[in-house]
Design a protein around this motif. Sequence first.
Motif, short mmCIF file in Angstrom:
data_model
loop_
_atom_site.label_atom_id
_atom_site.label_comp_id
_atom_site.label_asym_id
_atom_site.label_seq_id
_atom_site.Cartn_x
_atom_site.Cartn_y
_atom_site.Cartn_z
N ASP A 48 0.83 -1.15 0.08
CA ASP A 48 0.04 -0.07 -0.03
C ASP A 48 0.79 1.29 -0.08
N SER A 64 -9.76 7.40 -9.68
CA SER A 64 -10.52 6.81 -8.76
C SER A 64 -11.42 8.02 -8.46
N ALA A 231 -13.09 -7.11 -7.50
CA ALA A 231 -13.01 -6.00 -6.42
C ALA A 231 -12.05 -6.71 -5.41
N SER A 235 -8.18 -5.41 -4.88
CA SER A 235 -8.15 -4.54 -3.74
C SER A 235 -7.00 -5.09 -2.74
N LEU A 243 -3.53 -2.09 -9.61
CA LEU A 243 -4.11 -0.70 -9.38
C LEU A 243 -3.54 0.41 -10.16
N THR A 311 -5.69 6.34 -0.37
CA THR A 311 -4.51 5.55 -1.17
C THR A 311 -3.61 6.51 -1.53
N ASP A 420 -13.14 -0.86 -7.26
CA ASP A 420 -11.97 -1.62 -6.53
C ASP A 420 -11.32 -0.57 -5.60
N THR A 421 -11.10 0.72 -5.89
CA THR A 421 -10.60 1.82 -5.05
C THR A 421 -11.42 1.75 -3.58
N THR A 423 -13.23 -0.51 -2.41
CA THR A 423 -13.05 -1.87 -1.64
C THR A 423 -11.67 -1.60 -0.89
N ARG A 424 -10.87 -1.41 -1.43
CA ARG A 424 -9.50 -1.22 -0.63
C ARG A 424 -9.59 0.09 0.41
N ARG A 427 -11.53 -1.76 3.23
CA ARG A 427 -10.50 -2.50 3.99
C ARG A 427 -9.73 -1.77 5.03
N THR A 449 -11.22 -7.39 3.92
CA THR A 449 -11.54 -7.48 2.44
C THR A 449 -13.05 -8.02 2.28
#
Length: 563
Positions: A48, A64, A231, A235, A243, A311, A420-421, A423-424, A427, A449
Amino acid sequence: MNSLIIAASAAVLYIIAYHTYGRFLGRKIFKVDPGAKCPSETHHDGIDFVATDKTVLFGHHFTSIAGTGPIVGPAIAVIWGWAPALIWILVGSIFMGAVHDFGSMMISLRHQGRTIGDIAGTVINPRVKSLFMLIIFFALWLVIAIFGVVIAAVFAIFPESVIPVWLQLPIAIWLGFMVYKKGKSHITYGIIATILMYATIIIGAYVPVNMPEAFGMSSVGIWVIALLIYAYVASTLPVTVLLQPRDYINAFQLCIAMALLLLGIIVTHPPMIAPATNLDAAGAPNLFPILFITVACGAISGFHCLVSSGTSSKQCDAETSAQPISYGGMLLEGMLAIIVIIACAAGIGLGLEKDGTTYTGVAAFNQQYSSWAAAGGLGAKIEAFVTGAANMISGIGLPKGVVLTLMGVFVASFAATTLDTATRLQRYIISEIAETVKVPALGKTHPATFIAVATALALAFSSGGGKGALALWPLFGAVNQLLGGLALLVITVWLARKKINIIFTALPMVFMIAMTVWGMSLNLFSYYADEKWLLFVIGSIITVLQTWMIIEGAVVLAKLRRN
């Protein structure tokens, strides 16, 4: 008015704003330090926290935050006339949205890359952290479930986009491998990857994919399951695997699409056939405060604070990169929203086919925007933009079938990026909540996740065969804008603690909180009267949380002012 004048004037205004107001904020308010070490260096983990070239990170950040937001909001807001939406986007993006995004990223850079919800506990108090985390969880829960349905709807409307969207994934993985493992030029190989993606668009234009019903589920339900599985995987992978390279390709795609749209405006320069103002549109709610909830991305959007602090701050290589990425990214999104207004209020007049009849000029606009109900459906919003955009781009000589596919891929790709951003980000939020309640095992990558995806899946299938999340769609705009107001509250308190002038964040904060509280109150009265109990209960919970947080923040600001 001619659409070309509007586009050119907006572009010039944004360039001036970036080099004046943006630089002022960086130097005098957020005090950007070129020599400061960023979390991407101090907390590097290869998953990350990864220091990233600002051009690559700009691609991730912009794709995003954009998603379908700057398309859906303006595409319905023109029902009140193009002038109110245009003014709100210009003023909102420069003095509110870009300030919000820039501030969210800067305070995250100064707090080890933590999300703004987590930082709220340090800046205000631990109770506010818990309140903000719950609000963010609700917001991301809606985003993940709803965007799964959005992409499924795009696939249904434009089956030609299916192959290009899914083939973009192996192309992106290949790009990441060549850049990060082989040390190749990200610009050269990014261009090659984008060319490959456009080749798949040509294939998709001639090989549409229609998902059949199976296992008693509709095609939408099957797509939602497939997209949430994607996703989950996307993620949890290191950002350099999928990503960043995928978003980099999408950044190229965006630049090309916007260039084609601007070229189409120059060549066709269609007049604005929508009325400048139309405050009595059939069935439409009052302009105030609903416009400021309907048009989020493009003006100011709370989701952006989650990307900026969730992110992008973890990948930023230097504080000096924050202004072009966050402030500049917001202005570019504003420009995209203005192009959407032109497509819906001018481009659509070049030709709209409905039930075998082709409408042009004012008749085309009136057909698409005959009432709030006619313009409000998800398909209607996307159709209005894609039709208008395709009309303008095909004016430069490209085949309309290929252009329609290109626009469909454009919408679906950006929605997938947001999915998917989000979803990350969910998390991260679940991990931070797990730490707060002292259950760290749930905060690890895969358990967190799984919770993020499973809760979204449950919402999606709560009714409607995968479309259950759409039942909460009326809440999405208000909750999203509420996030923006609350993020500005945290930024304002942070500046106050630093004894820096708060006026530049406090005024947007007051405006956004006032509009969202007003809008949410109207919604709650409507939900109660219509006996929409799910919306009423969730809306009431969020209202209580926001009121509590606003009071806590106001108390802290008052104490700081007295001191």
